[in-house]
Structure formats: structure tokens, C-alpha cells
Design an enzyme around this catalytic site. Structure first.
Site, PDB file in Angstrom:
ATOM      1  N   LYS A  93     -14.757  -3.550  15.855  1.00  0.00           N
ATOM      2  CA  LYS A  93     -14.230  -3.874  14.530  1.00  0.00           C
ATOM      3  C   LYS A  93     -12.869  -3.229  14.383  1.00  0.00           C
ATOM      4  O   LYS A  93     -12.710  -2.035  14.670  1.00  0.00           O
ATOM      5  CB  LYS A  93     -15.182  -3.314  13.441  1.00  0.00           C
ATOM      6  CG  LYS A  93     -14.690  -3.577  12.020  1.00  0.00           C
ATOM      7  CD  LYS A  93     -15.119  -4.931  11.533  1.00  0.00           C
ATOM      8  CE  LYS A  93     -14.369  -5.402  10.305  1.00  0.00           C
ATOM      9  NZ  LYS A  93     -13.094  -6.112  10.615  1.00  0.00           N
ATOM     10  N   GLN A 114      -9.669   3.839  15.764  1.00  0.00           N
ATOM     11  CA  GLN A 114     -10.622   3.039  15.000  1.00  0.00           C
ATOM     12  C   GLN A 114     -12.067   3.424  15.327  1.00  0.00           C
ATOM     13  O   GLN A 114     -12.945   3.345  14.459  1.00  0.00           O
ATOM     14  CB  GLN A 114     -10.384   1.549  15.321  1.00  0.00           C
ATOM     15  CG  GLN A 114     -10.892   0.598  14.264  1.00  0.00           C
ATOM     16  CD  GLN A 114      -9.951   0.450  13.081  1.00  0.00           C
ATOM     17  OE1 GLN A 114      -8.762   0.288  13.254  1.00  0.00           O
ATOM     18  NE2 GLN A 114     -10.478   0.498  11.870  1.00  0.00           N
ATOM     19  N   LYS A 129      -9.103  -3.265  18.262  1.00  0.00           N
ATOM     20  CA  LYS A 129      -7.815  -3.559  17.609  1.00  0.00           C
ATOM     21  C   LYS A 129      -7.124  -4.647  18.401  1.00  0.00           C
ATOM     22  O   LYS A 129      -7.371  -4.809  19.589  1.00  0.00           O
ATOM     23  CB  LYS A 129      -6.921  -2.304  17.609  1.00  0.00           C
ATOM     24  CG  LYS A 129      -5.814  -2.366  16.572  1.00  0.00           C
ATOM     25  CD  LYS A 129      -6.316  -1.867  15.242  1.00  0.00           C
ATOM     26  CE  LYS A 129      -5.338  -2.098  14.127  1.00  0.00           C
ATOM     27  NZ  LYS A 129      -5.760  -1.397  12.897  1.00  0.00           N
ATOM     28  N   ASP A 169      -3.874  -6.058   9.467  1.00  0.00           N
ATOM     29  CA  ASP A 169      -3.139  -4.801   9.664  1.00  0.00           C
ATOM     30  C   ASP A 169      -1.677  -5.172   9.367  1.00  0.00           C
ATOM     31  O   ASP A 169      -1.434  -6.167   8.646  1.00  0.00           O
ATOM     32  CB  ASP A 169      -3.334  -4.263  11.094  1.00  0.00           C
ATOM     33  CG  ASP A 169      -2.871  -2.817  11.243  1.00  0.00           C
ATOM     34  OD1 ASP A 169      -3.609  -1.901  10.860  1.00  0.00           O
ATOM     35  OD2 ASP A 169      -1.735  -2.583  11.725  1.00  0.00           O
ATOM     36  N   SER A 381     -14.310  -3.743   4.760  1.00  0.00           N
ATOM     37  CA  SER A 381     -14.573  -4.822   5.723  1.00  0.00           C
ATOM     38  C   SER A 381     -16.048  -4.803   6.130  1.00  0.00           C
ATOM     39  O   SER A 381     -16.677  -5.853   6.269  1.00  0.00           O
ATOM     40  CB  SER A 381     -13.705  -4.655   6.978  1.00  0.00           C
ATOM     41  OG  SER A 381     -12.398  -5.104   6.761  1.00  0.00           O
TER      42      SER A 381
HETATM   43  P1  NDP Z   1       1.949  -4.471   5.681  1.00  0.00           P
HETATM   44  O1  NDP Z   1       2.435  -5.381   6.725  1.00  0.00           O
HETATM   45  O2  NDP Z   1       1.355  -5.022   4.437  1.00  0.00           O
HETATM   46  O3  NDP Z   1       3.103  -3.457   5.241  1.00  0.00           O
HETATM   47  C1  NDP Z   1       3.711  -2.633   6.168  1.00  0.00           C
HETATM   48  C2  NDP Z   1       4.738  -1.779   5.457  1.00  0.00           C
HETATM   49  O4  NDP Z   1       5.195  -0.763   6.356  1.00  0.00           O
HETATM   50  C3  NDP Z   1       5.970  -2.575   5.056  1.00  0.00           C
HETATM   51  O5  NDP Z   1       6.552  -1.990   3.931  1.00  0.00           O
HETATM   52  C4  NDP Z   1       6.855  -2.405   6.286  1.00  0.00           C
HETATM   53  O6  NDP Z   1       8.227  -2.603   6.037  1.00  0.00           O
HETATM   54  C5  NDP Z   1       6.576  -0.990   6.671  1.00  0.00           C
HETATM   55  N1  NDP Z   1       6.771  -0.834   8.120  1.00  0.00           N
HETATM   56  C6  NDP Z   1       6.107  -1.482   9.102  1.00  0.00           C
HETATM   57  N2  NDP Z   1       6.568  -1.141  10.301  1.00  0.00           N
HETATM   58  C7  NDP Z   1       7.554  -0.285  10.072  1.00  0.00           C
HETATM   59  C8  NDP Z   1       8.433   0.429  10.915  1.00  0.00           C
HETATM   60  N3  NDP Z   1       8.382   0.290  12.263  1.00  0.00           N
HETATM   61  N4  NDP Z   1       9.318   1.270  10.327  1.00  0.00           N
HETATM   62  C9  NDP Z   1       9.370   1.397   8.980  1.00  0.00           C
HETATM   63  N5  NDP Z   1       8.563   0.737   8.133  1.00  0.00           N
HETATM   64  C10 NDP Z   1       7.683  -0.077   8.677  1.00  0.00           C
HETATM   65  O7  NDP Z   1       0.898  -3.517   6.432  1.00  0.00           O
HETATM   66  P2  NDP Z   1      -0.234  -2.583   5.815  1.00  0.00           P
HETATM   67  O8  NDP Z   1       0.164  -2.060   4.481  1.00  0.00           O
HETATM   68  O9  NDP Z   1      -1.522  -3.291   5.944  1.00  0.00           O
HETATM   69  O10 NDP Z   1      -0.263  -1.386   6.872  1.00  0.00           O
HETATM   70  C11 NDP Z   1       0.493  -0.194   6.702  1.00  0.00           C
HETATM   71  C12 NDP Z   1      -0.136   0.909   7.550  1.00  0.00           C
HETATM   72  O11 NDP Z   1      -1.482   1.124   7.112  1.00  0.00           O
HETATM   73  C13 NDP Z   1      -0.230   0.628   9.042  1.00  0.00           C
HETATM   74  O12 NDP Z   1      -0.084   1.838   9.750  1.00  0.00           O
HETATM   75  C14 NDP Z   1      -1.660   0.118   9.204  1.00  0.00           C
HETATM   76  O13 NDP Z   1      -2.138   0.305  10.521  1.00  0.00           O
HETATM   77  C15 NDP Z   1      -2.358   1.025   8.224  1.00  0.00           C
HETATM   78  N6  NDP Z   1      -3.669   0.571   7.754  1.00  0.00           N
HETATM   79  C16 NDP Z   1      -3.828  -0.662   7.189  1.00  0.00           C
HETATM   80  C17 NDP Z   1      -5.068  -1.048   6.721  1.00  0.00           C
HETATM   81  C18 NDP Z   1      -5.279  -2.349   6.043  1.00  0.00           C
HETATM   82  O14 NDP Z   1      -6.402  -2.582   5.579  1.00  0.00           O
HETATM   83  N7  NDP Z   1      -4.292  -3.206   5.895  1.00  0.00           N
HETATM   84  C19 NDP Z   1      -6.249  -0.167   6.875  1.00  0.00           C
HETATM   85  C20 NDP Z   1      -5.950   1.140   7.406  1.00  0.00           C
HETATM   86  C21 NDP Z   1      -4.707   1.459   7.848  1.00  0.00           C
HETATM   87  P3  NDP Z   1       8.947  -3.970   6.509  1.00  0.00           P
HETATM   88  O15 NDP Z   1       8.492  -5.024   5.550  1.00  0.00           O
HETATM   89  O16 NDP Z   1      10.392  -3.656   6.409  1.00  0.00           O
HETATM   90  O17 NDP Z   1       8.496  -4.221   7.910  1.00  0.00           O
HETATM   91  O1  2IT Z   2      -6.512   0.328  10.594  1.00  0.00           O
HETATM   92  C1  2IT Z   2      -7.460  -0.194   9.968  1.00  0.00           C
HETATM   93  O2  2IT Z   2      -8.474   0.436   9.714  1.00  0.00           O
HETATM   94  C2  2IT Z   2      -7.335  -1.593   9.561  1.00  0.00           C
HETATM   95  N1  2IT Z   2      -6.277  -2.183   9.777  1.00  0.00           N
HETATM   96  C3  2IT Z   2      -8.488  -2.289   8.906  1.00  0.00           C
HETATM   97  C4  2IT Z   2      -9.447  -2.813   9.938  1.00  0.00           C
HETATM   98  C5  2IT Z   2     -10.569  -3.672   9.411  1.00  0.00           C
HETATM   99  O3  2IT Z   2     -11.330  -4.126  10.267  1.00  0.00           O
HETATM  100  O4  2IT Z   2     -10.693  -3.888   8.206  1.00  0.00           O
END
Ligand code: NDP
Ligand code: 2IT
Length: 450
Positions: A93, A114, A129, A169, A381
């Protein structure tokens, strides 16, 4: 840094030899192995049964070609990945990331993390992943759809509701999950819970969109309450990123009485001393996939600064890095500490470098590591999978309550493990150990695969 325990040093050396040129993966493995030093003193059999040697090696790592045709008729080729890291406690997952920086190292570090995160949720999910170096920025809906369809045309043979359940993600939200789900259904003729983060009309769960950001705040609130007899109320908060995690962290922190004064994207950050107007951010980011600098057009009293790292120079009580790996380094930690930060909790995966974490811990700053603090997304999830299996759906309040209870439980689990293993309050160690012990026990009972 050398390990005190020669067995752990040997495991790390093997991982380093096998995964050369993969710095993110090695960084994630090193941190976890360091946490195991006190575990091995109490539980030497974990070394004897080879559990640690096995846990650092993915069960399966798949790479594949993803070819698709862009709007101008040109053929484009990307590389797709899925790592199926560990299935000891449940089906693989974990999310799918679409970003040009995606490579084997990034996918393996995320898959490894993860495994422990999913274990901490208490739900039956193994770790995986995936993703691709496809860059969704500037692509039309049609291009994103064709990419997702091509990606799933290979991925579908490796996944399934009882095998491996991907989700979102970076770069993968409701739009991409929809296209991926549609293609999976066409290819298999099955309507199943093979992906999470689905739309509410076709099997998605309420609260999944909000879950990671909300969960991060529930975790942080409990950490503040237990370890500092404090809360979000009246605190100034800085949140990096402006994607899914950042937006809902901002919403919940504000609801809990804090003032969020800054958010960012990869180009720069906005500072709004009056408190971020989240409706404006959502219109820019969720509405038109715009840039954070557009915020100052709607809120002229706010300022925009080019370059995303400067955000850590803003004075705050609580910092929530919610963008990407290694976005907060030792120098950034120095600035936050000098400005009196009291707590840092990671919404992104591995956003703080090892140097930054060490500085926070030495300075007595509360530190909530990603595996624990951002587990609310995957936990919800897991709740989506549960509802899909029952062919039923819970109300928003029911799911939110379960998410809240899971995050509070994760904090206490990590905190207790930190005390039991001689590092009270070190939640990095506590989360790694608590996540590990459940997986290790399951691996022990299932035997070595010959
Ligand atoms: P989104 O794509 O919705 O947003 C990502 C954000 O981070 C954007 O503002 C983006 O800016 C910025 N960003 C991405 N890459 C970079 C970089 N290389 N340098 C600077 N800024 C960057 O993703 P999420 O909000 O879903 O994910 C954000 C983080 O949270 C990640 O690390 C992800 O693994 C983690 N995460 C997400 C989960 C989920 O459920 N979605 C669960 C747990 C963890 P820009 O638009 O300019 O690229
Ligand atoms: O990093 C994370 O935990 C996620 N991007 C969410 C993964 C999931 O299966 O909901």
C-alpha cells in the site's frame, strides 16, 4: 557515521553496495537502522533471524516504459516504477508520485518509509510506492489522461485489491486517480477498491482528501499536549508547500486556533502576517493549478519572495514542512531555532535532513517524524479499503473521528517506544521501533521464503 553495532554496520554496508547512487534510499535506511541499536541490545534474535537483512531489501521492484502521445502528436516516453517493499502485515500500500525528480532512489526511500508508517496506523497494510518522472506541470487534461492510461496499462498486472493498492502522492490527486481507476476497470472488467483516493461517486472515502493535513495537526496537537502541556491555540505556524497536504494542514491548524502566516511552492513563498486566506490559496491551487505568487494579487498586504527555502527564516512557533524530501536542512533548522520554534512536524516524507533533525533534538524542539506525523493519509486510505470491502460508506464525522483516534494512538505508540528503548521523547526512534516491531513479528511467524 559508524554504527556501534557491527551487525547493523554490515546490513548498512550491503544496502550501500547494492544501491549505489541512491542517496535518498540510503538516507532513509540509515536513519531507521540507527534507531535499531537499542532494539538489538534487548532483542538479539532479530539479528539472528535475518529480519533486518530482509526488511531493507524490497520484495519486488518493477520498472516499465510508459509511452504516450502528446497534444502535438509527438510520442513521449517516461519511466514508470512500482516498488512492492514488504507484505508481511497486509497487501502492499502506498502512493504514486508524478514529478520529474522521480527515480529508483526516490521510489525506494518512499516505499521503505511506507512499511513502517503503515504498520504504525494499526491497519493491515504492507508498504509500497510508485510513480514516474512524468511532469504534470503545463500538461493538458488530455495529456494527463493518456499518460495515466498508458501507466496503468502496465501497472494493472502487478496490483489488485488484495495484492497492492496504490493512491496519490505529489502530482497525483483526484483527477489522476480517476483516470487510473477507469483504465484499471476497462482492462480487468472489475470494479474493486484497487486504488484509494477515489472520487466520492465511485468508492472514495469522505475525509481522504483532507486526511494527511488533518492527521498531521491531530498528531501535532497531541504531541504539544502531552510533551509541553500546550496546543495550537494562539501559535504562529509556517507551512511549506501549497498542495494537498499543506492546504488541509493549514485548514486544521487554523481551526485549532493557530495563525498560519506563510505557504510556498517550488518557486517561492508568500508571507501574510494577517494569516493565510485559505480560500485564495485553494482557488489558485485546486481551482486553476496556478502558482503561489498569485496570492499577492488577491491579498496585496501579503508579500511574495522568490525561492522556496527562505520560508524557514520566518519567525514561528510551529513549522510544518509539507512539500518534499530534504527541503529543510541544517542551516534552515538553525534559523527556526534562533527564532524560537517549539515544534516541527513533518507532513512531507523525509523533508528534514539528518543534520536538521539532530539540531532540533539537541535544541529541545519537539520533532514529529514523517512516518508518524503524516500517516493520516494512508490511514484514511486503509479506512477507504475497509469501506470498499463492506460496500458501505461512513459519514464525514465517523471517518474524521477514526482518523483522529489513529493519530493520537500513533503518537502514544511512538512516545511509549521511545521511553521503553531508552530515548524518552525521541519520536524518530520511537516511531521507527514501534513500526518495525509489528512487521518483524509478522515476518518471524511467516518464516523465511526459500
Ligand atoms: P502535491 O502535489 O499536492 O503538492 C506538492 C507541493 O510541494 C506543491 O506545493 C509543490 O510545489 C511542492 N513541491 C513538490 N516538489 C517540490 C520540490 N522538489 N521543491 C519544492 N517544492 C516542491 O503533493 P502532496 O501535498 O500530496 O505531497 C506533499 C508531500 O507530502 C510529499 O512529500 C508527499 O510524499 C507527502 N505525503 C502526501 C500524502 C498524501 O496523502 N497526498 C500522504 C503522506 C505524505 P510545485 O507546485 O511548485 O511543484
Ligand atoms: O506517503 C504517503 O503515505 C502517501 N502518499 C499516501 C499513501 C496512500 O496509500 O494513501
Amino acid at each position: 557515521m559508524e554504527f556501534k553495532n557491527s551487525y547493523l554496520q554490515g546490513v548498512y554496508d550491503t544496502v550501500a553496495r547494492r544501491n549505489q547512487g541512491e542517496p535518498e534510499f540510503l538516507q532513509a535506511v540509515r536513519e531507521v537502522l540507527e534507531s535499531f541499536e537499542p532494539v538489538l541490545e534487548k532483542r538479539p534474535e532479530l539479528a539472528e533471524t535475518g529480519i533486518i537483512d530482509r526488511i531493507v531489501e524490497p520484495e519486488r521492484f518493477i520498472t516499465f516504459r510508459v509511452s504516450w502521445v502528446d497534444d502535438s502528436g509527438k510520442v513521449q516516453v517516461n519511466r514508470g516504477y512500482r516498488v512492492q517493499f514488504n507484505s508481511a502485515i497486509g497487501p502492499y500500500k502506498g502512493g504514486l508520485r508524478l514529478h520529474p525528480s522521480v527515480n529508483a532512489s526516490v521510489i525506494k526511500f518512499l516505499g521503505f518509509e511506507q512499511v513502517f508508517k503503515n504498520s504504525l496506523t494499526g491497519l493491515p497494510m504492507g508498504g509500497g510506492k510508485g510513480g514516474s518522472d512524468f511532469d504534470p506541470k503545463g500538461k493538458s487534461d488530455g495529456e494527463v489522461m493518456r499518460f495515466c492510461q498508458s501507466f496503468m496499462t502496465e501497472l494493472y498486472r502487478h496490483i489488485g485489491p488484495d495484492t497492492d493498492v496504490p493512491a496519490g502522492d505529489i502530482g497525483v490527486g483526484a483527477r489522476e486517480i480517476g483516470y487510473l481507476f477507469g483504465q484499471y476497470k476497462r482492462l480487468t472488467n472489475q470494479f474493486t477498491g484497487v486504488l484509494t483516493g477515489k472520487g466520492l461517486t465511485y468508492g472514495g472515502s469522505l475525509v481522504r482528501t483532507e486526511a494527511t493535513g488533518f492527521g498531521l495537526c491531530y498528531f501535532t496537537q497531541e504531541m504539544l499536549s502531552v510533551m509541553k502541556k500546550d496546543s495550537f491555540a494562539g501559535k504562529t505556524v509556517v507551512i511549506s508547500g501549497s498542495g494537498n497536504v499543506a492546504i488541509y494542514a493549514c485548514k486544521k491548524a487554523t481551526e485549532l486556533g493557530a495563525k498560519v502566516v506563510a505557504m510556498s511552492d517550488s518557486n517561492g513563498y508568500v508571507y501574510d502576517p494577517a494569516g493565510i486566506n485559505l480560500d485564495v490559496v485553494r482557488q489558485i491551487k485546486e481551482g486553476r493549478r496556478g502558482r503561489i505568487k498569485e496570492y499577492v494579487e488577491a491579498v496585496p498586504a501579503a508579500t511574495y519572495t522568490e525561492g522556496c527555502r527562505g520560508i524557514w527564516g520566518i519567525k514561528c512557533d510551529i513549522a510544518l514542512p509539507c512539500a518534499t524530501q530534504n527541503e529543510l536542512d541544517g542551516a534552515d533548522a538553525d534559523k527556526l531555532i534562533a527564532n524560537g520554534v517549539m515544534a516541527v512536524a513533518e507532513g512531507a516524507n523525509m523533508p528534514s535532513t539528518p543534520e536538521a533533525i539532530e539540531k532540533f533534538q539537541k535544541a529541545g524542539v519537539l520533532f514529529g517524524p514523517a512516518k508518524a506525523a503524516n500517516a493520516g493519509g494512508v490511514a484514511t486510505s486503509g479506512l477507504e479499503m475497509c469501506q470498499n470491502s463492506m460496500r458501505y460508506s461512513w459519514t464525514f464525522e465517523e471517518v474524521d473521528q477514526k482518523l483522529h483516534d489513529i493519530m493520537v494512538g500513533i503518537f502514544h505508540n511512538a512516545y511509549s517506544a521511545s521511553q521503553e528503548f531508552g530515548a524518552p521523547g525521541n519520536l524518530v526512534m520511537g516511531a521507527n521501533i514501534a513500526g518495525f516491531l509489528k512487521v518483524a513479528d509478522a515476518m518471524k511467524w511467516q518464516g523465511v521464503a526459500y
